[in-house]
Design a protein around this motif. Sequence first.
Motif, mmCIF file in Angstrom:
data_model
loop_
_atom_site.group_PDB
_atom_site.id
_atom_site.type_symbol
_atom_site.label_atom_id
_atom_site.label_comp_id
_atom_site.label_asym_id
_atom_site.label_seq_id
_atom_site.Cartn_x
_atom_site.Cartn_y
_atom_site.Cartn_z
ATOM 1 N N ARG A 318 44.875 -17.756 16.096
ATOM 2 C CA ARG A 318 45.700 -17.127 17.141
ATOM 3 C C ARG A 318 45.706 -15.608 17.036
ATOM 4 N N THR A 319 45.511 -15.093 15.827
ATOM 5 C CA THR A 319 45.536 -13.638 15.669
ATOM 6 C C THR A 319 44.195 -12.996 16.009
ATOM 7 N N LEU A 320 43.142 -13.767 15.927
ATOM 8 C CA LEU A 320 41.811 -13.234 16.231
ATOM 9 C C LEU A 320 41.592 -13.193 17.746
ATOM 10 N N PRO A 321 40.608 -12.419 18.181
ATOM 11 C CA PRO A 321 40.325 -12.339 19.626
ATOM 12 C C PRO A 321 40.052 -13.720 20.215
ATOM 13 N N PRO A 322 40.469 -13.982 21.426
ATOM 14 C CA PRO A 322 40.261 -15.308 22.040
ATOM 15 C C PRO A 322 38.781 -15.611 22.218
ATOM 16 N N ARG A 323 38.431 -16.869 22.014
ATOM 17 C CA ARG A 323 37.058 -17.332 22.206
ATOM 18 C C ARG A 323 37.045 -18.453 23.225
ATOM 19 N N ARG A 324 36.008 -18.471 24.037
ATOM 20 C CA ARG A 324 35.927 -19.489 25.083
ATOM 21 C C ARG A 324 34.795 -20.493 24.843
ATOM 22 N N THR A 325 33.826 -20.123 24.054
ATOM 23 C CA THR A 325 32.675 -21.008 23.831
ATOM 24 C C THR A 325 32.411 -21.154 22.336
ATOM 25 N N ARG A 326 31.606 -22.166 22.018
ATOM 26 C CA ARG A 326 31.233 -22.372 20.613
ATOM 27 C C ARG A 326 30.414 -21.198 20.093
ATOM 28 N N ARG A 327 29.596 -20.632 20.956
ATOM 29 C CA ARG A 327 28.790 -19.488 20.531
ATOM 30 C C ARG A 327 29.678 -18.318 20.112
ATOM 31 N N GLU A 328 30.761 -18.089 20.848
ATOM 32 C CA GLU A 328 31.682 -17.012 20.491
ATOM 33 C C GLU A 328 32.392 -17.318 19.174
ATOM 34 N N ASP A 329 32.678 -18.610 18.920
ATOM 35 C CA ASP A 329 33.258 -19.003 17.627
ATOM 36 C C ASP A 329 32.316 -18.653 16.480
ATOM 37 N N LEU A 330 31.038 -18.988 16.647
ATOM 38 C CA LEU A 330 30.056 -18.715 15.604
ATOM 39 C C LEU A 330 29.879 -17.218 15.398
ATOM 40 N N GLN A 331 29.889 -16.467 16.483
ATOM 41 C CA GLN A 331 29.756 -15.013 16.362
ATOM 42 C C GLN A 331 30.943 -14.416 15.620
ATOM 43 N N LEU A 332 32.138 -14.936 15.883
ATOM 44 C CA LEU A 332 33.326 -14.443 15.190
ATOM 45 C C LEU A 332 33.246 -14.746 13.693
ATOM 46 N N ILE A 333 32.812 -15.948 13.338
ATOM 47 C CA ILE A 333 32.674 -16.309 11.927
ATOM 48 C C ILE A 333 31.666 -15.389 11.249
ATOM 49 N N THR A 334 30.590 -15.069 11.943
ATOM 50 C CA THR A 334 29.590 -14.156 11.385
ATOM 51 C C THR A 334 30.184 -12.774 11.141
ATOM 52 N N VAL A 335 31.000 -12.296 12.087
ATOM 53 C CA VAL A 335 31.654 -10.988 11.930
ATOM 54 C C VAL A 335 32.584 -11.003 10.720
ATOM 55 N N LEU A 336 33.380 -12.065 10.574
ATOM 56 C CA LEU A 336 34.289 -12.175 9.433
ATOM 57 C C LEU A 336 33.508 -12.248 8.119
ATOM 58 N N ALA A 337 32.416 -13.015 8.100
ATOM 59 C CA ALA A 337 31.618 -13.140 6.878
ATOM 60 C C ALA A 337 31.007 -11.809 6.489
ATOM 61 N N THR A 338 30.548 -11.048 7.479
ATOM 62 C CA THR A 338 29.968 -9.737 7.200
ATOM 63 C C THR A 338 31.024 -8.785 6.644
ATOM 64 N N ALA A 339 32.204 -8.794 7.255
ATOM 65 C CA ALA A 339 33.285 -7.922 6.788
ATOM 66 C C ALA A 339 33.743 -8.321 5.386
ATOM 67 N N TYR A 340 33.838 -9.609 5.129
ATOM 68 C CA TYR A 340 34.279 -10.068 3.812
ATOM 69 C C TYR A 340 33.243 -9.718 2.741
ATOM 70 N N ARG A 341 31.972 -9.873 3.072
ATOM 71 C CA ARG A 341 30.912 -9.617 2.112
ATOM 72 C C ARG A 341 30.820 -8.136 1.745
ATOM 73 N N ARG A 342 31.187 -7.257 2.676
ATOM 74 C CA ARG A 342 31.099 -5.825 2.409
ATOM 75 C C ARG A 342 32.008 -5.405 1.265
ATOM 76 N N GLY A 343 33.190 -6.036 1.176
ATOM 77 C CA GLY A 343 34.114 -5.598 0.139
ATOM 78 C C GLY A 343 34.643 -6.719 -0.712
ATOM 79 N N ALA A 344 33.986 -7.877 -0.664
ATOM 80 C CA ALA A 344 34.510 -9.015 -1.423
ATOM 81 C C ALA A 344 34.345 -8.787 -2.916
#
Length: 355
Positions: A318-344
């Motif tokens: 609910r806090t993340l930007p709204p997604r309408r398709t599965r592709r947008e879900d996957l893109q969001l997960i990729t963005v989160l994974a990239t951000a987490y990996r940068r400073g994990a």
Amino acid sequence: MNWAFAALGLCAGILGMERSWRLRGELLSLTQRAIIVALFGIGVGALAYGTADKTEQFYNIGRLAWHCSAVIILGALEVLIATLRSEIVSVRATRRIVARSSFAVALILAAWPLGTAHEASIGVSKFSEHDFASVVTHLVFPAYVIWALAQVIILSIYRFPRDIKRRPINTIALFLIALGCGGFIWTNATSAIYMNTGRASESEGALALSPLSLGICVAGATTLGVGERLYDELMSRYQLARLGPLWRRMIELSDQDFHLPAQSFSAPARLQRAYVEIADAICTLRVVVDGSHDPDSIVSALRRGDVTSDSSQPTLSRTLPPRRTRREDLQLITVLATAYRRGATTTGHLPAERH
């Protein structure tokens, strides 16, 4: 003895056996059957061609074997072309290809005891010198080879610009096969001219290109058989490495038992499982975030372990930007994974399985 052909024949035979063993018990598609037949045909034909000088005294059995194998390979290629042209190939079309290939094999077998088995291929200087055996080997066989191989080249030219972005591995594989076919067309056309004009000794130069053409065809057939599977495996492993830190952290922080054993899965299946479990965690985890709920702030909270069971706090979904398709879900997960990996800073393996 031509060691290049013998080696290529052994390689093709091994590839055919490996593919047959791997697909044992499965319902094979027409494409899979055509690839297996082509690999075995190349194996037998190349080995027979490479040892033809050793078997010449045994009724030219090697020459007979590679002629028949060549026709069988061409039939398999015709079937493969049909499957590439259309997703559904009619039984009638398949039977027509098999009948055409079988008829050509029957002609070669009929010509063998009538002359091919007892004399070397010396060609003729004029058309009136032809008999049935020489017509089959010097006219019918090369004509059939050239016609069948031309179909592969035509298909490759048609599909290359259309499929290079959609299915690059298969398109490149088909291009390699077409390139090898082009070499064989030149070899057969040149040799046919020499053998029918009394210049049989000059055909050696044209035949010298055959090992290279066969090698390119074997490389293309191998790529067509395992290329996409290997590409999917490597790309999935690469993406798993990028998703791994976020995946592990999500499972560690979640109080939901959604993690399933995935170590025995293939890399594509593990990647799909990673996306599913991360998506499940996004829908259930509630994190305490100070300020805006952007990806960097959220992954910072995940690294700190600032999760809460307070139902008044919104879930990550609910806090993340709204997604309408599965592709947008996957893109969001990729963005989160990239951000987490940068400073994990959290490392380690997946937690033990829950029971």
